[in-house]
Design an enzyme around this catalytic site. Structure first.
Site, PDB file in Angstrom:
ATOM      1  N   ASP A 168       0.843  -1.193   0.000  1.00 42.54           N
ATOM      2  CA  ASP A 168       0.000   0.000   0.000  1.00 42.54           C
ATOM      3  C   ASP A 168       0.888   1.257   0.000  1.00 42.54           C
ATOM      4  O   ASP A 168       1.806   1.364   0.824  1.00 42.54           O
ATOM      5  CB  ASP A 168      -0.866  -0.047   1.276  1.00 42.54           C
ATOM      6  N   HIS A 169       0.631   2.176  -0.901  1.00 45.47           N
ATOM      7  CA  HIS A 169       1.371   3.443  -0.978  1.00 45.47           C
ATOM      8  C   HIS A 169       2.889   3.274  -1.023  1.00 45.47           C
ATOM      9  O   HIS A 169       3.620   3.913  -0.245  1.00 45.47           O
ATOM     10  CB  HIS A 169       0.999   4.375   0.187  1.00 45.47           C
TER      11      HIS A 169
ATOM     12  N   HIS B 105      -9.280   5.021  -2.323  1.00 55.25           N
ATOM     13  CA  HIS B 105      -8.582   5.114  -1.032  1.00 55.25           C
ATOM     14  C   HIS B 105      -9.449   5.931  -0.084  1.00 55.25           C
ATOM     15  O   HIS B 105     -10.369   6.630  -0.504  1.00 55.25           O
ATOM     16  CB  HIS B 105      -7.228   5.813  -1.206  1.00 55.25           C
TER      17      HIS B 105
ATOM     18  N   ALA C 190     -11.648   5.040   2.096  1.00 47.91           N
ATOM     19  CA  ALA C 190     -13.056   4.645   1.919  1.00 47.91           C
ATOM     20  C   ALA C 190     -13.741   4.186   3.202  1.00 47.91           C
ATOM     21  O   ALA C 190     -14.906   3.780   3.161  1.00 47.91           O
ATOM     22  CB  ALA C 190     -13.141   3.543   0.869  1.00 47.91           C
TER      23      ALA C 190
ATOM     24  N   ASP D  98      -8.873   0.850   6.247  1.00 43.55           N
ATOM     25  CA  ASP D  98      -7.935   0.681   7.354  1.00 43.55           C
ATOM     26  C   ASP D  98      -8.545   1.244   8.642  1.00 43.55           C
ATOM     27  O   ASP D  98      -8.672   0.560   9.659  1.00 43.55           O
ATOM     28  CB  ASP D  98      -6.610   1.395   7.015  1.00 43.55           C
TER      29      ASP D  98
HETATM   30  P1  13P Z   1      -9.154   4.770   5.453  1.00 41.01           P
HETATM   31  O1  13P Z   1      -8.297   5.614   6.311  1.00 41.01           O
HETATM   32  O2  13P Z   1     -10.404   5.490   5.030  1.00 41.01           O
HETATM   33  O3  13P Z   1      -9.470   3.442   6.040  1.00 41.01           O
HETATM   34  O4  13P Z   1      -8.347   4.492   4.083  1.00 41.01           O
HETATM   35  C1  13P Z   1      -7.319   3.542   4.049  1.00 41.01           C
HETATM   36  C2  13P Z   1      -6.520   3.606   2.793  1.00 41.01           C
HETATM   37  O5  13P Z   1      -6.837   4.272   1.825  1.00 41.01           O
HETATM   38  C3  13P Z   1      -5.279   2.780   2.759  1.00 41.01           C
HETATM   39  O6  13P Z   1      -4.554   2.958   1.595  1.00 41.01           O
HETATM   40  O1  G3H Z   2      -3.176   4.848   3.679  1.00 43.44           O
HETATM   41  C1  G3H Z   2      -2.514   4.500   4.627  1.00 43.44           C
HETATM   42  C2  G3H Z   2      -2.921   3.332   5.451  1.00 43.44           C
HETATM   43  O2  G3H Z   2      -4.034   3.657   6.249  1.00 43.44           O
HETATM   44  C3  G3H Z   2      -1.752   2.801   6.231  1.00 43.44           C
HETATM   45  O3  G3H Z   2      -1.350   3.698   7.193  1.00 43.44           O
HETATM   46  O4  G3H Z   2       1.104   4.179   6.922  1.00 43.44           O
HETATM   47  O5  G3H Z   2      -0.032   4.349   9.166  1.00 43.44           O
HETATM   48  O6  G3H Z   2       0.383   2.113   8.124  1.00 43.44           O
HETATM   49  P1  G3H Z   2       0.127   3.581   7.896  1.00 43.44           P
HETATM   50 ZN    ZN Z   3      -4.565   4.955   0.867  1.00 45.52          ZN
END
Ligand code: 13P
Ligand code: G3H
Ligand code: ZN
Length: 305
Positions: A80-81, A208, A210, A253
């Site tokens: 992710d990211h 994202h 969501a 998340d």
């Molecule tokens: P939320 O913070 O809305 O759950 O989004 C999570 C997300 O986009 C992780 O990449």
């Molecule tokens: O978009 C980010 C996710 O919610 C993950 O967050 O970088 O704190 O693990 P994090």
């Molecule tokens: Zn995200």
């Protein structure tokens, strides 16, 4: 069984349902997500951020891989990211089956160049790629039209971006933002823009930020001594509508973090004498499983595995 992200998402976009990408950081979250997916026969994506990989290291990634492989439903392990080429290579070496390169804060040409580089490396080892175009800042209803336009994904640019990069799925900025504060009341989400993007981009689209931040969880969190302000998430109806328009991957998340923490707090305060971690992590795991199940029902992925 372990599959690529595209294998899961292509079918979702074609058949008009969404698949959850749920963030995990530990064993309990991973088990909760996979147990929900198996119980509801739903495909699922396990998302690990760079922060999660740093926190859990090889132990976490190994555990996630092992559980995903054994699962009786299709599972993708997703970065992710991803912030750099090096970070993506690291994920590829660790056995991820889906990676995100997020250069959305760079100018268009840099985003294209960096994304293309990642696509070449990932595709060479059979892994599929998510890229992002547009800024994921919270955009309120009252923000001026030209200001919104500068932040949110431009449909024509999205078409060009996908053509030039060869990325497999695209994260779009249509007003949502990360975390528990997505706006006041019913947070803004730009469905007409999504419709225009979806007409030009056939690849699966990603949403994202969501989380729906259910009021019931907020109240539970507060009741157990947690402090949280005017939290608000994306209304379930707005998510359903986004899926109908072409969103295939829905990232969640915050809702999982809220459930996990509220139930840990509650268990600890109910039993101040206890000090067996299983006694407070177990109920938190069950709570996360229930949240994941309700998201899968909302997304329409139940019975698709
Ligand atoms: P939320 O913070 O809305 O759950 O989004 C999570 C997300 O986009 C992780 O990449
Ligand atoms: O978009 C980010 C996710 O919610 C993950 O967050 O970088 O704190 O693990 P994090
Ligand atoms: Zn995200």
């Amino acid at each position: 069984m372990l599959v690529t992200g595209l294998e899961i998402l292509k079918k979702a976009r074609e058949e008009g349902y969404g698949v959850g990408a749920f963030n995990t950081n530990n064993m309990e979250l991973t088990q909760a997500i996979l147990e929900a997916a198996e119980a509801l026969r739903s495909p699922v994506i396990l998302a690990l951020s760079e922060g999660a990989i740093q926190y859990g290291g090889k132990a976490l990634v190994g555990l996630v891989r092992e559980l995903a492989r054994d699962a009786r439903v299709p599972v993708a392990i997703h970065l992710d990211h991803g912030s750099s080429y090096e970070s993506v290579l690291n994920a590829l070496r660790m056995g991820f089956t889906s990676v995100m390169i997020d250069k959305s804060h760079e100018d268009f040409e840099t985003n294209v160049r960096e994304t293309k580089r990642v696509v070449e490396a990932a595709h060479a080892v059979g892994v599929t790629v998510e890229a992002e175009l547009g800024r994921l800042a919270g955009v309120e209803e009252h923000v001026a039209v030209d200001e919104k336009d500068a932040l949110l994904t431009n449909p024509e640019e999205a078409r060009l971006f996908m053509e030039r990069t060869g990325a497999d799925y695209l994260a779009v900025a249509i007003g949502t933002s990360h975390g528990a504060y997505k706006g006041k009341g019913r947070p803004f989400i730009d469905h007409p823009r999504l419709e225009r993007i979806a007409r030009l981009v056939q690849a699966p689209l990603v949403l994202h930020g969501a989380s729906s931040v259910p009021q019931e969880l907020i109240e539970r969190f507060r009741a157990s001594g947690g402090e949280i302000g005017e939290a608000a998430g994306i209304h379930p109806e707005d998510i359903r509508k986004a899926i109908a328009l072409g969103i295939a991957k829905i990232n969640t998340d915050t809702d999982l973090r809220l459930a996990f923490t509220a139930f840990v707090r509650e268990s600890l305060s109910k039993n101040p004498k206890g000090f067996d971690p299983r006694k407070y992590l177990g109920p938190a795991r069950e709570a996360v499983k229930r949240v994941v199940e309700s998201r899968m029902e909302l997304f329409g992925s139940v019975g698709r595995a």
